[in-house]
Design an enzyme around this catalytic site. Structure first.
Site, mmCIF file in Angstrom:
data_model
loop_
_atom_site.group_PDB
_atom_site.id
_atom_site.type_symbol
_atom_site.label_atom_id
_atom_site.label_comp_id
_atom_site.label_asym_id
_atom_site.label_seq_id
_atom_site.Cartn_x
_atom_site.Cartn_y
_atom_site.Cartn_z
ATOM 1 C CB VAL A 3 -0.948 0.053 1.222
ATOM 2 C CG1 VAL A 3 -1.972 -1.062 1.160
ATOM 3 C CG2 VAL A 3 -0.182 0.003 2.518
ATOM 4 C CB SER A 4 0.394 4.639 -1.284
ATOM 5 O OG SER A 4 -0.862 5.000 -0.754
ATOM 6 C CG ASN A 5 4.588 6.160 2.491
ATOM 7 O OD1 ASN A 5 4.881 5.140 3.092
ATOM 8 N ND2 ASN A 5 5.429 6.773 1.672
ATOM 9 C CE LYS A 6 -0.445 11.279 -0.607
ATOM 10 N NZ LYS A 6 -0.891 11.938 -1.825
ATOM 11 N NE ARG A 7 -5.933 3.419 -0.469
ATOM 12 C CZ ARG A 7 -7.184 3.811 -0.552
ATOM 13 N NH1 ARG A 7 -7.455 5.063 -0.810
ATOM 14 N NH2 ARG A 7 -8.167 2.964 -0.380
#
Length: 73
Positions: free
Chosen positions: A5-9
């Site tokens: 997952v991305s850092n935002k998620r």
């Protein structure tokens, strides 16, 4: 299995791993990463790549094609 997952998620990583575990019958290991799919220096990605190059992996399962790499999947 590989989950990213991305850092935002970050919170979605647990859900992605749970989805894979519930839907894949035979697996030995779950490798996870938090970071951009454009970053090819992710620890989990490099571990998986090394295992593939050493013929330690027969199959890689991912929830979505862009979880492993953004382009060229």
């Amino acid at each position: 299995m590989y989950a990213r997952v991305s850092n935002k998620r970050k919170d979605d990583l647990v859900n992605q791993v749970r989805y894979l575990e519930e839907n894949v019958k035979d697996y030995d290991q779950v490798i996870t990463d938090v970071g951009s799919s454009l970053n090819l220096k992710r620890k989990g990605f490099l571990k998986l790549l090394g295992m593939i190059l050493n013929n330690e992996v027969s199959k890689v399962v991912i929830a979505y094609p862009d979880r492993l790499v953004r382009f060229g999947f």
